[in-house]
Design a protein around this motif. Structure first.
Motif, PDB file in Angstrom:
ATOM      1  N   LYS A  64       0.753  -1.251  -0.208  1.00  0.00           N
ATOM      2  CA  LYS A  64      -0.046   0.159   0.099  1.00  0.00           C
ATOM      3  C   LYS A  64       0.832   1.330  -0.060  1.00  0.00           C
ATOM      4  CE  LYS A  64      -4.284   0.078   1.956  1.00  0.00           C
ATOM      5  NZ  LYS A  64      -5.217   0.078   3.147  1.00  0.00           N
ATOM      6  N   ILE A  65       2.019   1.278   0.497  1.00  0.00           N
ATOM      7  CA  ILE A  65       2.794   2.575   0.584  1.00  0.00           C
ATOM      8  C   ILE A  65       3.286   2.929  -0.870  1.00  0.00           C
ATOM      9  CG2 ILE A  65       3.328   2.329   3.038  1.00  0.00           C
ATOM     10  CD1 ILE A  65       6.307   1.287   2.138  1.00  0.00           C
ATOM     11  N   LYS A  66       3.710   4.101  -0.749  1.00  0.00           N
ATOM     12  CA  LYS A  66       4.310   4.928  -1.927  1.00  0.00           C
ATOM     13  C   LYS A  66       5.635   3.967  -2.660  1.00  0.00           C
ATOM     14  CE  LYS A  66       2.969   9.731  -1.959  1.00  0.00           C
ATOM     15  NZ  LYS A  66       3.901  10.888  -1.952  1.00  0.00           N
ATOM     16  N   ASP A  67       5.590   3.992  -3.844  1.00  0.00           N
ATOM     17  CA  ASP A  67       6.927   3.241  -4.387  1.00  0.00           C
ATOM     18  C   ASP A  67       8.055   3.655  -3.724  1.00  0.00           C
ATOM     19  OD1 ASP A  67       5.195   1.915  -6.380  1.00  0.00           O
ATOM     20  OD2 ASP A  67       5.592   3.360  -7.846  1.00  0.00           O
ATOM     21  N   GLU A  68       8.461   5.145  -3.611  1.00  0.00           N
ATOM     22  CA  GLU A  68       9.551   5.549  -3.112  1.00  0.00           C
ATOM     23  C   GLU A  68       9.881   5.161  -1.614  1.00  0.00           C
ATOM     24  OE1 GLU A  68       7.251   7.213  -4.592  1.00  0.00           O
ATOM     25  OE2 GLU A  68       7.037   9.218  -4.034  1.00  0.00           O
ATOM     26  N   TYR A  69       8.770   4.913  -0.915  1.00  0.00           N
ATOM     27  CA  TYR A  69       8.804   4.382   0.553  1.00  0.00           C
ATOM     28  C   TYR A  69       9.152   2.848   0.485  1.00  0.00           C
ATOM     29  CZ  TYR A  69       7.145   8.829   2.487  1.00  0.00           C
ATOM     30  OH  TYR A  69       6.625   9.814   2.657  1.00  0.00           O
ATOM     31  N   ARG A  70       8.361   2.092  -0.612  1.00  0.00           N
ATOM     32  CA  ARG A  70       8.552   0.702  -0.490  1.00  0.00           C
ATOM     33  C   ARG A  70       9.895   0.474  -0.929  1.00  0.00           C
ATOM     34  NH1 ARG A  70       5.026  -0.146  -4.060  1.00  0.00           N
ATOM     35  NH2 ARG A  70       6.651  -0.265  -5.427  1.00  0.00           N
ATOM     36  N   ILE A  71      10.499   1.178  -1.876  1.00  0.00           N
ATOM     37  CA  ILE A  71      11.846   0.888  -2.411  1.00  0.00           C
ATOM     38  C   ILE A  71      12.766   1.096  -1.392  1.00  0.00           C
ATOM     39  CG2 ILE A  71      13.611   2.027  -3.858  1.00  0.00           C
ATOM     40  CD1 ILE A  71      11.363   2.744  -5.975  1.00  0.00           C
ATOM     41  N   ILE A  72      12.954   1.984  -0.533  1.00  0.00           N
ATOM     42  CA  ILE A  72      13.986   2.263   0.473  1.00  0.00           C
ATOM     43  C   ILE A  72      13.802   1.179   1.548  1.00  0.00           C
ATOM     44  CG2 ILE A  72      12.910   4.063   1.969  1.00  0.00           C
ATOM     45  CD1 ILE A  72      15.657   5.563   1.414  1.00  0.00           C
ATOM     46  N   ILE A  73      12.532   0.967   1.987  1.00  0.00           N
ATOM     47  CA  ILE A  73      12.214  -0.222   3.086  1.00  0.00           C
ATOM     48  C   ILE A  73      12.865  -1.591   2.580  1.00  0.00           C
ATOM     49  CG2 ILE A  73      10.577  -1.458   4.115  1.00  0.00           C
ATOM     50  CD1 ILE A  73      10.661   0.863   5.504  1.00  0.00           C
ATOM     51  N   SER A  74      12.388  -1.661   1.105  1.00  0.00           N
ATOM     52  CA  SER A  74      13.192  -3.127   0.589  1.00  0.00           C
ATOM     53  C   SER A  74      14.520  -3.116   0.468  1.00  0.00           C
ATOM     54  CB  SER A  74      12.564  -3.023  -0.650  1.00  0.00           C
ATOM     55  OG  SER A  74      13.207  -3.957  -1.625  1.00  0.00           O
ATOM     56  N   LEU A  75      15.449  -2.001   0.028  1.00  0.00           N
ATOM     57  CA  LEU A  75      16.711  -1.967  -0.047  1.00  0.00           C
ATOM     58  C   LEU A  75      17.380  -2.087   1.575  1.00  0.00           C
ATOM     59  CD1 LEU A  75      17.266   0.678  -2.676  1.00  0.00           C
ATOM     60  CD2 LEU A  75      17.314  -1.928  -3.002  1.00  0.00           C
ATOM     61  N   TYR A  76      16.787  -1.312   2.294  1.00  0.00           N
ATOM     62  CA  TYR A  76      17.301  -1.577   3.684  1.00  0.00           C
ATOM     63  C   TYR A  76      17.007  -2.605   4.554  1.00  0.00           C
ATOM     64  CZ  TYR A  76      19.062   0.338   7.993  1.00  0.00           C
ATOM     65  OH  TYR A  76      19.760   0.753   9.222  1.00  0.00           O
ATOM     66  N   LEU A  77      15.708  -3.064   4.764  1.00  0.00           N
ATOM     67  CA  LEU A  77      15.282  -4.182   5.460  1.00  0.00           C
ATOM     68  C   LEU A  77      15.176  -5.495   4.732  1.00  0.00           C
ATOM     69  CD1 LEU A  77      12.212  -2.619   7.285  1.00  0.00           C
ATOM     70  CD2 LEU A  77      14.456  -2.934   8.095  1.00  0.00           C
TER      71      LEU A  77
END
Lengths: 191, 182
Positions: free
Chosen positions: A131-144
């Motif tokens: 559900k979250i915005k692409d830019e948020y999902r991208i950074i969460i994905s890269l970090y977590l």
């Protein structure tokens, strides 16, 4: 003084060597070894299974085409993953013409105010990530998920180190907000 | 606390966050791989065809270049003779050349008959050389100063002077040889 040479060798060194010779059998073996991880990396960025599959396969083709550039100083998987991430980001950029987060205007509540249940359901987390915005999902994905640090993320996303940290902090809050709202929604149904 | 919990959930249940691509992804990829290989092959072939055409073009250019060089070198001596003289001047030059040539031929024939003409011929020869040099110089100057009336007149006069000299020597030699034969 003797120069210490790098002794690193990828576990699939022989297969990679065959790929460099253009052997299709070796290329297919490499694909079988990495396709799942690469598909999921792409999926977490592009957020669509069909698109992620295309991006993942095109990334493999790109990798085989420029496999000579792989110097074997790091793992082949890591090298391949960077190609997948870059291609996924390019795909999103093309799709949305440009992903740009207006970091100054985005107002996100403080995490202290976000109260979520200790028992986080996997389904809730997956739903919130979608559900979250692409830019948020991208950074969460890269970090977590991918385990990159902010220095690496800033390099991948071509942003400053500080911006990477700020964006991650906002993404984190947004994710918690989403989880909270999903949890509230569910509890209201049960109630 | 929230994000730490999320991190924990992800680490402990990573498998649950993963999905599989479509069932036929393997065949799809194999097809793409073969397509890429074909494309690469045709690119290599088109490159070799391109190289073949480039080679052919280079050979043709070389042949044209050599031909041009040969033709040009054959033409260049003619070019040296062909000056930028006007049509009238060229006609005048041809007339005097023809006249002089005729008289020189006759004069040579007469000289063979009379033995005491050597000194006269040598002096005439040196004068003719000077007149020729003068005419050549004027002709050269006319190439860059075409239409200069003074130069044109000087050129015609030098041609006439040569012809007059040849006529005078011709008369002298041939009349003496005529007298001898009488």
């Amino acid at each position: 003084m003797l120069k210490k040479e790098s002794t690193y060798r990828d576990v699939h060194h022989e297969l990679i060597k065959q790929c460099k010779k253009g052997k299709q059998k070796a290329q297919m073996q490499i694909y079988k070894l990495y396709y799942r991880a690469m598909f999921n990396t792409s999926l977490r960025i592009v957020n669509s299974a069909a698109d992620a599959e295309d991006v993942m396969q095109d990334s493999f083709l790109d990798a085989f085409q420029k496999v000579d550039q792989y110097s074997e100083e790091g793992s082949f998987g890591g090298w391949l993953k960077r190609i997948v991430i870059n291609n996924s980001l390019d795909f999103l950029n093309k799709k949305k013409s440009q992903i740009q987060l207006n970091d100054n205007l985005e107002v996100v509540e403080d995490t202290k105010d976000i109260d979520i249940d200790d028992e986080i359901k996997i389904q809730d987390l997956k739903k919130a990530l979608e559900k979250i915005k692409d830019e948020y999902r991208i950074i969460i994905s890269l970090y977590l998920f991918e385990g990159y640090d902010h220095e690496e993320i800033s390099d991948i996303l071509s942003i400053s180190y500080n911006l990477s940290r700020t964006r991650y902090s906002r993404a984190k809050k947004k994710l918690l907000q989403e989880i909270q709202s999903i949890q509230k929604e569910r509890s209201s149904i049960w109630a | 606390m929230g994000i730490e919990k999320i991190k924990e959930v992800i680490q402990e249940n990573r498998e649950y966050f993963e999905k599989d691509p479509s069932m036929d992804h393997m065949n799809k990829f194999l097809f793409k791989l073969q397509e890429q290989k074909e494309e690469k092959k045709s690119r290599v072939m088109s490159w070799s065809a391109y190289r073949w055409w480039i080679g052919l073009a280079a050979s043709v250019s070389l042949l044209i270049g050599i031909s041009w060089f040969i033709i040009n070198h054959e033409i260049s001596p003619k070019d040296n003779n062909q000056t930028n003289l006007t049509a009238e001047l060229f006609e005048i030059k041809s007339y005097y050349h023809m006249e002089t040539k005729k008289k020189l031929q006759k004069m040579n024939a007469c000289a063979k008959k009379s033995p005491n003409t050597d000194r006269l011929l040598k002096s005439a020869e040196s004068q003719l050389l000077k007149l020729d040099f003068n005419a050549d110089m004027l002709e050269y100057k006319l190439q860059t100063a075409s239409g200069n009336k003074k130069l044109e007149l000087a050129y015609i006069q030098s041609l006439k002077a040569k012809n007059d000299l040849v006529s005078r020597v011709y008369e002298e030699i041939c009349s003496s040889s005529h007298l001898l034969t009488q």
